[in-house]
Design a protein around this motif. Sequence first.
Motif, PDB file in Angstrom:
ATOM      1  N   PHE A  36       2.387  50.678   8.488  1.00 37.05           N
ATOM      2  CA  PHE A  36       2.120  50.743   6.998  1.00 37.05           C
ATOM      3  C   PHE A  36       2.301  49.477   6.123  1.00 37.05           C
ATOM      4  O   PHE A  36       1.802  49.376   4.889  1.00 37.05           O
ATOM      5  CB  PHE A  36       2.803  51.854   6.636  1.00 37.05           C
ATOM      6  CG  PHE A  36       2.289  53.208   6.793  1.00 37.05           C
ATOM      7  CD1 PHE A  36       1.033  53.505   6.591  1.00 37.05           C
ATOM      8  CD2 PHE A  36       3.134  54.351   7.324  1.00 37.05           C
ATOM      9  CE1 PHE A  36       0.557  54.812   6.857  1.00 37.05           C
ATOM     10  CE2 PHE A  36       2.632  55.311   7.713  1.00 37.05           C
ATOM     11  CZ  PHE A  36       1.308  55.774   7.434  1.00 37.05           C
TER      12      PHE A  36
ATOM     13  N   ALA B 294       5.380  51.862   2.094  1.00 40.32           N
ATOM     14  CA  ALA B 294       5.093  51.948   3.385  1.00 40.32           C
ATOM     15  C   ALA B 294       6.415  52.720   4.080  1.00 40.32           C
ATOM     16  O   ALA B 294       6.339  53.567   4.974  1.00 40.32           O
ATOM     17  CB  ALA B 294       5.415  50.306   3.886  1.00 40.32           C
TER      18      ALA B 294
ATOM     19  N   SER C 293       5.568  56.213   3.177  1.00 43.87           N
ATOM     20  CA  SER C 293       4.631  56.922   4.231  1.00 43.87           C
ATOM     21  C   SER C 293       5.196  57.196   5.445  1.00 43.87           C
ATOM     22  O   SER C 293       4.912  58.290   6.054  1.00 43.87           O
ATOM     23  CB  SER C 293       3.574  56.031   4.170  1.00 43.87           C
ATOM     24  OG  SER C 293       3.174  55.452   2.799  1.00 43.87           O
TER      25      SER C 293
END
Lengths: 257, 69
Positions: free
Chosen positions: A174, A184, A187
């Motif tokens: 990510f 990032a 996620s």
Amino acid sequence: MRGLAAMLGKEWLELARSWKWLWVPLVFILLGIMQPVSYYFLPQLLDAAGNLPEGAVISIPLPSGGEILAGTLEQYGIFGALIIALSFMGAVSQERNTGTGALILVKPVSPAAFVLSKWLAMAALVAASLAAGYAASWYYTVVLIGPVAVGNAMAGAALYALWLLVVGSSALMFSALWKSPAAAAFSALGTFAALALLTSLFPRQLAWSPGRLPAASRELLLEGAAGSLWPTVAVTALCVIGSVLIAVRAVRAHPAD
Amino acid sequence: MDFHWSDPKLWQIIGPVVVVQLILMVAALTALIKAEHTRGPKWVWAIVIVVVNIIGPVAFFLFGRRMDG
């Protein structure tokens, strides 16, 4: 894979300069020691907290060694994963932001070597931290609580190593896909928290999912068996490889901002 | 299992925990002093690192330093 050795040296230096080689293992060690120690002192802690009528007898069944180690691993699965994801959330995007990524990739360094060196550094840090913390926890558990089945304890830790690796790999992926480090980390953590939740809701249908790793490790430590784990392990390995490949493609397509 | 604060056995058990926490704190303070740029004033970070157990140093290592500086 041009330039891998040089890039590995760079990532090693990066881990040392950012103090990660020191603080990540230390935090894992603290998390590991606290589990057996707090169980050991639980009666005193309850006593000190007061509120109990005079003469009340609390009898807390002392948990088995395996239960303590399962608890330790659970801490690593949550706080360890959080630390790993947050430490590597900017691994690629930060180098793009600061321009070092572009500088490196005009040199004879392939995108694969660029990503792989970061992945290897992350994997080494995960393995070393988990090993150090788990060893400390194991030592305290044996001294304070009781014996532990060696084979199951090792296998249980190996499953969590895989769990942390897949979370770290996806954080790396990510960070190559998205500009914002926070997005990032969010996620990566969100994906695996959701996966673990879904797997606990549908254990049969999702028996192959990486989300089963934490539960399987616990079963292994508490009951001594967790059924066939090869599908889970294979799918997790594929997720790790897939994350690295996607990160390489993202770096190749988009080396700089 | 009855402990008093002066009991050597108690310190044998929690001594290493205290030592590791101190190492973590000193490392974070050293990194703080060496850092050229931090997010937010340095003295605030110093208080956070010293006062907030474990989480203080970790928060500084994760969020306190600017990598580009």
